[in-house]
Design a protein around this motif. Structure first.
Motif, short mmCIF file in Angstrom:
data_model
loop_
_atom_site.label_atom_id
_atom_site.label_comp_id
_atom_site.label_asym_id
_atom_site.label_seq_id
_atom_site.Cartn_x
_atom_site.Cartn_y
_atom_site.Cartn_z
N GLY A 1 -39.15 -19.22 1.76
CA GLY A 1 -37.99 -19.61 2.60
C GLY A 1 -36.77 -18.87 2.10
O GLY A 1 -36.51 -17.75 2.49
N GLY A 2 -36.02 -19.50 1.20
CA GLY A 2 -34.85 -18.86 0.61
C GLY A 2 -33.57 -19.21 1.36
O GLY A 2 -33.41 -18.84 2.52
N TYR A 3 -32.68 -19.93 0.71
CA TYR A 3 -31.39 -20.23 1.36
C TYR A 3 -30.27 -20.04 0.35
O TYR A 3 -30.49 -20.04 -0.87
CB TYR A 3 -31.35 -21.67 1.91
CG TYR A 3 -31.13 -22.70 0.83
CD1 TYR A 3 -32.18 -23.14 0.05
CD2 TYR A 3 -29.84 -23.17 0.55
CE1 TYR A 3 -31.96 -24.03 -0.98
CE2 TYR A 3 -29.62 -24.07 -0.47
CZ TYR A 3 -30.69 -24.49 -1.24
OH TYR A 3 -30.47 -25.37 -2.27
N GLY A 4 -29.06 -19.88 0.88
CA GLY A 4 -27.89 -19.71 0.02
C GLY A 4 -26.63 -19.75 0.87
O GLY A 4 -26.65 -20.24 2.01
N LYS B 1 -25.37 -18.71 8.56
CA LYS B 1 -24.96 -17.67 9.52
C LYS B 1 -26.13 -16.74 9.85
O LYS B 1 -26.36 -16.39 11.01
CB LYS B 1 -23.81 -16.86 8.89
CG LYS B 1 -23.33 -15.69 9.70
CD LYS B 1 -22.39 -16.11 10.78
CE LYS B 1 -21.83 -14.91 11.51
NZ LYS B 1 -21.01 -15.33 12.65
N TYR B 2 -26.88 -16.31 8.82
CA TYR B 2 -27.89 -15.25 9.02
C TYR B 2 -29.33 -15.71 8.89
O TYR B 2 -30.24 -14.90 8.93
CB TYR B 2 -27.62 -14.10 8.04
CG TYR B 2 -26.25 -13.48 8.19
CD1 TYR B 2 -25.90 -12.85 9.39
CD2 TYR B 2 -25.31 -13.54 7.18
CE1 TYR B 2 -24.64 -12.29 9.55
CE2 TYR B 2 -24.05 -12.98 7.33
CZ TYR B 2 -23.72 -12.37 8.53
OH TYR B 2 -22.47 -11.82 8.70
N GLY B 3 -29.55 -17.00 8.70
CA GLY B 3 -30.91 -17.51 8.58
C GLY B 3 -31.38 -17.53 7.12
O GLY B 3 -30.64 -17.17 6.19
N LEU B 4 -32.60 -17.98 6.95
CA LEU B 4 -33.19 -18.00 5.62
C LEU B 4 -33.49 -16.57 5.17
O LEU B 4 -33.56 -15.65 6.00
CB LEU B 4 -34.50 -18.81 5.64
CG LEU B 4 -34.38 -20.28 6.03
CD1 LEU B 4 -35.75 -20.91 6.24
CD2 LEU B 4 -33.59 -21.05 4.97
#
Ligand SMILES: Cc1cc2nc3c(=O)[nH]c(=O)nc-3n(C[C@H](O)[C@H](O)[C@H](O)COP(=O)(O)OP(=O)(O)OC[C@H]3O[C@@H](n4cnc5c(N)ncnc54)[C@H](O)[C@@H]3O)c2cc1C
Length: 494
Positions: free
Chosen positions: A190-193, A198-201
């Protein structure tokens, strides 16, 4: 010996909410130095693998096989979580894709299961096993820029290396904040920050992968689009070894503002008032903004960030929270590179237990038992309860269709964290941790983030992957029919 409760300052560093004293270059140079040393020494050694698989030609410029007596063995097997001590039978230190193919061949010949390590930050040390083969990719960390600002990243590019490479080119990908997390583990789960609303995972920006599968074949997702779907959220160590990841990049914003609010000596009533106010505020968050609600003992820290130029209208959208706070520290319009370095966190391995504690649609799902959560957290010193904002463009229906990440409808991700510095403190922390997890579970909170795994999750298959699990099993059967890539919570063959 006594366990140590981390001070607020130490906790902030660990949790990635730390101060500028965590200098990026110190961290970066240290790791490189150690790895270069590994390579230089190994290069001068005689070839360890004198009997390669007949079909595949490779040298020790492709892969070096290391066993328990080798002096580098311990460094190469160690992950970020010191709670685990696992002893692979063989470590394949891979330098090239051919080296990875040779390692897979050798594992098949030696009848070993395989675990795969890039940045080594798996909460539950899923990237290393005992009596199996560890494919260590730490040397595969190159970057190649392509047309249209696309970029190819090798799996062990660390986030701090990526930001250092991208920001001078004024490009970003939406990734996490901890500097030493590897891109492969992050994006495959996944990956989020700060930029994800704004730009998705991170996985939503993955356009192509190359992977060595369980048969030792190099697979390109261009010819196998279902593999790309699977690796966008369900790819961690399940189907093979991802050796190349292609990403679309975005224009980097010029600046980054952060707003930190603190509340001390909370009681239950004030906690409930604040968490309600935080959910009210975050319900209307612009896509460029992110927020975290972090309860550590009786102190609450709320972090708000925004990568649009600071403006007073945005700041006034959390007036209610500001008015209730004991301390308010805004930092306006910092250069992005400096701002991100503040969140790189600790680079040295730690003793910890962190895990997803549920994804929510809103406060309604947890309101009734939040007072209990509060009491449990404050009565277990060292326990941290955090909620992060997802939502925004992560909910985009195209992203949903094209990825196996199943939890788009949940704009809130909660996590539990505890850190200690002495192995003997482990039981106390793990017991308290489990009690809180049980509480959430008993109240029906069951969707969980794959990159924040917990070995104790019941029904982890649906908790991580929802309805996509069955399709992931089919993909597993195609690319890893002998279940070579296997660990406690790996996708099972059908
Ligand atoms: C301090 C800290 C901060 C974090 N911050 C964030 C954050 O801000 N946002 C966020 O989303 N997550 C965050 N995470 C969670 C992080 O995304 C996961 O731990 C991630 O899996 C780590 O990737 P890695 O490559 O460093 O770890 P590894 O331990 O190397 O790998 C993790 C998993 O991916 C598999 N894997 C690794 N490389 C490959 C490969 N090349 N091919 C196939 N499978 C592979 C491994 O087998 C393992 O199952 C954080 C974790 C830590 C410890």
């Amino acid at each position: 010996m006594e366990s140590k409760n981390y001070s607020k300052r130490e906790f902030l560093k660990i949790a990635g909410l730390g101060s500028l004293s965590l200098i990026f270059w110190q961290c970066y140079d240290f790791k490189k130095e150690e790895e270069n040393e590994l390579l230089t020494e190994s290069d001068s050694e005689p070839k360890l693998n004198s009997n390669p698989e007949p079909k595949l030609e490779f040298t020790d410029k492709d892969v070096i096989f290391i066993t328990r007596n080798d002096e580098k063995y311990n460094t190469l097997r160690q992950g970020f979580n010191k709670r685990f001590d696992k002893f692979p039978k063989t470590i394949a230190l891979c330098l090239t894709t051919i080296g990875v193919q040779a390692a897979v061949q050798k594992a098949k010949t030696d009848k070993l299961k395989i675990s795969v390590k890039s940045g080594g930050h798996s909460f539950e040390a899923f990237s290393c096993g005992t009596d199996s083969m560890l494919i260590n990719l730490s040397q595969m960390n190159k970057t190649q820029w392509l047309e249209n600002d696309e970029v190819m990243l090798q799996p062990a590019c660390l986030l701090q290396e990526i930001y250092a490479e991208f920001l001078p080119k004024k490009r970003i990908i939406p990734a996490g904040s901890c500097g030493t997390v590897g891109i492969a583990g992050l994006a495959l789960g996944g990956g989020y920050g700060f930029f994800s609303r704004k730009y998705g995972l991170t996985c939503d920006n993955l356009t192509r992968i190359k992977m060595v599968d369980g048969n030792g074949n190099l697979i390109d997702s261009k010819e196998n689009p279902e593999l790309l779907w699977a690796c966008r959220g369900g790819g961690n160590g399940n189907f093979g070894v991802v050796t190349e990841m292609y990403f679309k990049t975005h224009s980097a914003p010029n600046s980054f503002s952060s707003y930190r609010l603190k509340y001390r000596n909370l009681n239950q009533e004030r906690f409930m008032q604040l968490i309600q106010a935080w959910f009210n505020f975050t319900g209307n968050l612009p896509q460029e903004a992110f927020s975290a609600f972090v309860l550590n003992g009786k102190t609450l820290t709320i972090l708000v960030t925004n990568f649009l130029n600071h403006n007073a209208t945005f700041e006034s959208s959390f007036d209610e929270l500001k008015n209730l706070s004991d301390e308010y520290k805004p930092t306006y319009n910092q250069p992005l590179a400096n701002a991100l370095k503040r969140y790189y966190g600790r680079k040295e391995p730690l003793f910890f237990k962190n895990a997803s504690a549920g994804l929510y649609k809103g406060i309604e799902e947890i309101q009734d038992f939040l007072p209990k959560v509060f009491e449990k957290v404050i009565s277990n010193s060292g326990m941290i309860y955090q909620i992060n904002t997802l939502g925004g463009n992560i909910q985009n229906s195209d992203f949903e269709k094209n990825s196996s990440y199943p939890h788009r409808e949940y704009p809130y991700l909660s996590e539990l964290q505890s850190y200690w510095d002495n192995a003997s403190a482990e039981n106390k922390f793990l017991t308290a941790f489990e009690e809180i997890q049980q509480l959430f579970h008993s109240k029906g909170i069951s969707a969980q983030y794959r990159n924040y795994p917990d070995i104790n999750f019941p029904n982890w298959e649906t908790a991580y992957y929802g309805n996509n699990y069955k399709k992931l099993q089919e993909i597993k059967s195609k690319f890893d029919p002998e279940d070579l890539f296997s660990f406690e919570q790996s996708v099972r063959l059908k």
